[in-house]
Design a protein around this motif. Structure first.
Motif: not given
Ligand code: ATP
Ligand code: ATP
Ligand code: MG
Ligand code: MG
Lengths: 245, 236, 255, 248, 248
Positions: B114-115, B118, B60, C156, C209, B63, C160
């Motif tokens: 990060i991508n 997720e 979080t 998800p 975020s 991001k 992002t």
């Protein structure tokens, strides 16, 4: 014309300029356009009662595109003369600022360089797609391999850090900018005694822009140069007299 | 607007020599990102105590940090500290000679991690609970379940999202010019600096990027067809 | 980094950065909305392989994903007005931020459409079959059955991209619209201190975020479909009894 | 009511249905029997256009639909007149038990909310799941899901209901109840085609039995004819276990 | 062999299992009967730790596992000694029929490839699906999937096999075959717990019958005791249909 002139039927002219080109054209802390180029255009605006000028900020290439597509009718963004542009646009008659570029280095880490010739075998930083990069390239074309040109899109912090840390040996910049760096980051970068490049910047118009406007602006600028207003502005924004003859 | 095709082709010719650099950065970041992202997603799927919450917070947080800031900070820190470390470690490498590509790759990898984490998390949610039952009932360990069941079923689902990511990375790699790496975009801009024909340069970049994307799309499409055919009628 | 960075400047800049937030939020909000609507439509067309439309959609997605957003902005900002001019529509009076909305909307749509497409493909075919067997139309099937099941898979990745979009609206700055990152850059241009502005922006983005994550967590829980609903539609029992009589099928006696 | 002509279906090289013909009169219950893999499910799926057959036509009421020529509109119209209960239940995973029944009513039958909910409540009561109305399918036992599937199909009140092993997940008590339910439905004039492995159930509920093997109809007739005066050797073999059981 | 003590399971507020005890001797076949929703599936799932019960313990061989204290390792060890056949089949969707059988052998039994494939082939033959070995689950009929599930469980040769309605998707012929198969297995000494709605099957194959309702054991005993000397009213009612059928 002043703001109230808008009501009195003056023609509105959109002027393309920059958002983040200190000290020439930038948005100030309150989101208003400010800078040397902006001040020059404002001074002209004062003189011309038939027109009001409003600013339209963008980056350098976008401003050219805006001018070409007539989204703005005039541009004040440190444009120098070049053949390609002469074909597409109409230049103003008189230059309003000289562009003197110096070689910048950190005397603590090495030497002060006077000319491109001094830079033999050194690393020189220039921001991609700027005048400085173009002039370095031009020199390199005539003197292949004279120095190593490092391209990049550095922030001010990075440029200063790159020079002081020795990641590069030198960079190219106008004097006022070096002063600003030194002030902002407590450094003492130095420039050579003579500029390595100079040229003048002109106002730029769309080909379809009303010739009457162009004429009026040209006259106004001549007058302002003559009566010393432009010199004052130069001293205010650029810390010196950079008005071309 | 006037548009000079010769200028565009000139840009194209120069810029296309840097496709290698661009791809290197994007693909390296993708590989690193997929590995780390998978790890994070698995930790969160299996709700490993502590770690799971920790990663959730980290993801979080990261991001929200602009890539530009990350690159800037990496550059400034590295340029100030690297030589000091290098000296204390008795390395002969100095920041001066350090290949800046790695700063860009580090920042891009962060974005990819990060991508990916997720993307995987979403894809895992698509695997039916019955499949986990099957794995448990025959006594597969978690690792075996992941390798034999979870990934083979989740990857086909996530492929289109990964093609999004890779294409995004290719484009984001132009940020590398912030640290002096000349990539496709920077090269095209350099060709424009003499004549200020930026539009032509941008179009040249677009042509190259689109070419790369088409190749990525094609590969992903082939993979997608191959991998997901058997799963199409999956029940429960 | 002493001279490059000071917390004092972060605090000094922060209110200014914050003042640009509405611009960023508006761009992101509109782009996300357009992106979801159009993205869903595109995904639907492509999954259903609707002739012609799906090919056009595929080219659109490929183009938007494959080219820099700057180029797309140029096309929208310069190309579209001149095209419209040719058919006698003058858009020169439009606020330029509209072009930014359009550009980001289309861009988001292209990327989201792939995420949504992936998620749609993950819904078991039995769900589609059940809809067909009940005689639902395609659009009913998508809205009522498929999409609610898609959310958990797409969320998800969607999260992002949305947070990333907050940082990405800076393209607006190239045509003089000042969003959060644009403001940081403008401040950097004037004060020569970029780092502090970006740190302020980062603080904002991180906050957003976190908020977004909370919202998504709730959504994810609601879309979990493994816990009985707490509230439900209740009708007066009187009408129930009447209906029983009307239908006339005997209640089956147990045992 | 419904007439099926020469339905053929291939998966790749494998011929799964080799030309099936069937006639179902209004209010009739037709049962398909046959060993595993003989194509019963595939046949039902073809009748509902879940699978498009390669060849053949289906007459429903007055309209004939030629399977390989039908357009989307014709198919939808056809599907709205039929309903199906699936072997794997196929409930909407994102809807509660009750919503599973209500939603199709609202969307395809133009019922008001009130009507739809009332009807759903009646049916939930009938299948004994009023208490479980707000549970999602993943929270229901196999038999409970099966019953919701049946209720959903009944709610639609279609011309023809297709049942694929409607009692496979049900306990004997419920099998008995479902039998009664289907009979009640049949009496209201609904027409049904069902696949089952419960011989006794088939025997009791059907008007006609079709025995399939290998994608072909081997034998058909009334339950009595098929079960007691079996003609084909194959059918006899298949029915052995059931007739044994009856003979006990 | 296996002893289950006081298994309790709650879903939210709802008590689904209210303390079940069970003893299974080596080689014994224990059948769970009970109406839909009585908790049979949940109980089996708890025995295999697919669902973690809230209370109770399971003794398998010499080791006792206290359900709410067991760690991952103990659970895995337990799961490796049991196998399960699911009501909804639960085959690996990304593996062919044959791979579904082979994979667990390679991963949990340390068989060589050769051994695993040989064993798989034998079992495929036994369940009559040699021809379909390279099909994915989505390409198989319900009965075919069911049989692969059974073959997969058998291949593992576990101490206890749990069957959840193993015959629900099977036609009578296959039910007969499966019965024989299970009997053969039982004779090799395997222990089985099964849930079924096929009374005849339960009667014939079981050593012990447990009748459950509402999460509780209502009655248990040998098939004879439960079916013919039924003590509880509830059980009697439930068995009515079956005994009717037997009486015919
Ligand atoms: N998608 C598919 N691809 C290839 N073969 C298939 C596919 N679907 C079904 N089959 C094959 O078609 C045959 C008929 O399947 P179907 O499901 O109609 O059988 P069934 O009569 O319903 O059997 P059961 O009683 O076991 O449910 C089977 O042999 C099956 O393997
Ligand atoms: N995840 C869950 N959440 C809430 N309730 C559940 C859940 N799973 C099962 N139940 C409830 O627990 C009860 C027992 O379910 P279970 O599946 O064990 O029944 P069963 O005896 O196997 O029935 P059937 O013969 O129909 O398969 C049912 O009433 C069911 O609704
Ligand atoms: Mg079937
Ligand atoms: Mg069950």
């Amino acid at each position: 014309a002043t703001e109230s002139a808008a009501d009195s039927g003056a023609t509105e002219i959109k002027v393309g300029t920059g958002n983040e080109a200190l000290p020439y054209a930038y948005l100030d802390e309150n989101g208003k356009y400010d800078g040397y180029d902006v001040a020059v255009v404002k001074a002209i605006d004062e003189k011309l009662t038939d027109y009001t000028f409003t600013f339209e900020g963008a980056d350098f290439p976008t401003t050219l595109s805006n001018l070409e597509s007539n989204k703005v009718q005039m541009a004040a963004f440190e444009y120098e003369v070049n053949a390609d542009r002469q074909e597409k646009f109409v230049y103003g008659d008189a230059g309003y600022v000289v562009w003197d570029t110096y070689i910048v280095s950190d005397p603590d880490a090495g030497t002060v360089y006077q000319s491109f010739a001094d830079l033999a075998g050194k690393k020189v930083y220039a921001t991609t797609a700027t005048n400085q990069a173009a002039m370095a390239e031009t020199y390199l074309k005539e003197n292949p391999g004279a120095f190593e040109l490092v391209y990049g899109e550095y922030n001010n912090e990075q440029i200063v850090q790159a020079v002081t840390s020795g990641a590069v040996d030198a960079t190219l910049a106008p004097k006022y900018q070096v002063d600003n760096w030194n002030r902002s980051f407590n450094e003492n970068l130095a420039v050579g005694s003579e500029p390595v490049h100079n040229s003048d910047a002109y106002l730029l118009f769309n080909k379809e822009t009303d010739p009457a406007l162009i004429a009026a602006v040209n006259t106004a600028l001549e007058e302002l140069k003559a009566d010393g207003t432009i010199k004052e502005l130069s001293e205010k924004y650029l810390d010196g007299d950079y008005v071309p003859e | 607007m006037s548009f000079k095709f010769e200028v565009m082709f000139q840009s194209l010719k120069v810029a296309s020599q840097y496709v290698g650099t661009t791809l290197f950065m994007a693909i390296t970041a993708l590989v690193i990102g997929v590995i780390l992202g998978l790890g994070i997603a698995l930790v969160r799927l299996y709700r490993i105590k502590g770690l799971s919450q920790f990663f959730q917070a980290v993801v979080t947080l990261l991001k929200g940090i602009p890539m530009v800031l990350i690159i800037l900070a990496l550059y400034l820190i590295a340029s100030k500290q690297f030589d000091v470390w290098a000296k204390s470690m008795h390395w002969s490498l100095r920041f001066k000679d350090f290949n800046m590509v790695w700063i860009a790759v580090a920042a891009l990898s962060l974005m990819a991690t990060i991508n990916s984490s997720e993307i995987f998390r979403g894809a895992f949610a698509a695997v039916k609970p019955g499949q986990f039952d099957a794995a448990k009932s025959i006594g597969l360990t978690n690792l075996q379940t992941i390798r034999r069941m979870l990934l083979p079923q989740a990857i086909p689902i996530s492929l289109p999202m990964f093609s999004n990511l890779l294409i995004g990375l290719v484009k984001a790699s132009s940020l590398a010019s912030m640290v002096s790496v000349v990539d496709v975009f920077a090269a095209a801009k350099i060709t424009a600096q003499q004549n200020y024909r930026f539009l032509e340069a941008y179009v040249a970049v677009a042509v190259i990027y689109w070419g790369i994307s088409l190749v990525i799309e094609k590969i992903v499409q082939i993979l997608e067809e191959r991998m997901s055919r058997k799963l199409r009628r999956a029940i429960l | 980094m002493s001279s490059f960075f000071s917390w004092d400047l972060v605090w000094e800049f922060f209110p200014k950065i914050l003042s640009a937030l509405p611009v960023t939020l508006l761009i992101v909000g509109i782009a996300t909305f357009v992106g979801l609507m159009l993205g869903n439509f595109i995904a639907f067309m492509r999954v259903e392989k609707i002739p012609i439309v799906s090919q056009i959609a595929a080219v659109f997605v490929s183009f938007i994903r494959g080219t820099p957003i700057l180029v797309q902005l140029y096309i929208v900002y310069y190309g579209v007005p001149s095209l419209l001019q040719a058919i006698q529509i003058d858009v020169s009076s439009w606020n330029k931020i509209i072009f930014i909305y359009i550009t980001y909307g289309l861009n988001t749509a292209a990327f989201q459409s792939e995420t949504i497409r992936a998620a749609i493909l993950s819904v078991p075919i039995t769900q589609k079959e059940a809809s067909i067997a009940c005689g639902l139309t395609k659009s009913q099937m998508y809205l009522r059955v498929i999409l609610p099941q898609v959310v958990r898979v797409a969320l998800p990745a969607f999260g992002t991209t949305t947070v990333a979009l907050l940082q990405d609206t800076s393209l607006a700055f190239t045509i003089g619209i000042v969003d959060v990152v644009g403001k940081a850059r403008a401040i950097g241009a004037v004060t020569f201190h970029t780092l502090e502005g970006y740190v302020g922006a980062a603080v904002l983005f991180i906050t957003l975020s976190i908020i977004l994550e909370r919202v998504f967590d709730l959504l994810e829980k609601r879309m979990n479909f493994t816990e009985a609903k707490k509230t439900s539609f209740q009708l007066p029992s009187l009408s129930l009894i009447k209906k029983v009589q009307k239908i006339g099928i005997q209640k089956i006696e147990t045992n | 009511m419904m007439e099926v002509r020469n339905i053929q279906k291939r998966f790749g090289k494998q011929e799964v249905l080799k030309g099936i013909n069937m006639e179902v009169a209004k209010g009739e219950v037709v049962t398909l029997l046959g060993p595993s893999g003989s194509g019963k499910t595939t046949f039902l799926r073809c009748l509902n256009f879940l699978e498009r057959a390669d060849e053949g036509s289906i007459v429903l009421g007055e309209t004939e639909t030629i399977v390989n020529k039908a357009n989307a509109k014709e198919i939808l119209a056809h599907q709205r007149q039929t309903a199906m209960v699936f072997q794997n239940f196929a409930l909407f995973q994102n809807k509660t038990a009750r919503e599973n029944i209500v939603m199709p009513l609202l969307l395809t039958k133009n019922k008001t909310k009130q009507e739809a909910y009332e009807l759903a409540d009646v049916l939930l009561e009938q299948v004994g799941l009023s208490e479980r109305q707000d549970f999602y399918p993943s929270q229901l036992s196999g038999g409970q899901q099966q019953r919701i599937g049946i209720a959903r199909a009944l709610a639609l009140n279609p011309k023809v209901i297709l049942f694929d092993e409607p009692t496979s997940a049900l306990d004997p008590e419920l099998v008995g109840q479902t039998l009664t339910l289907l009979r009640d439905i049949a009496e209201t004039g609904a027409t049904m085609v069902l696949v089952t492995h419960e011989m006794k159930f088939a025997y009791e509920v059907s008007d006609k039995i079709i025995f399939m093997e290998n994608g072909q109809v081997v034998e058909q007739g009334t339950p009595k004819e098929v079960f007691e005066q079996t003609k084909e050797e194959r059918t006899k073999a298949f029915l052995t276990r059931f007739t044994n059981q009856m003979a006990r």
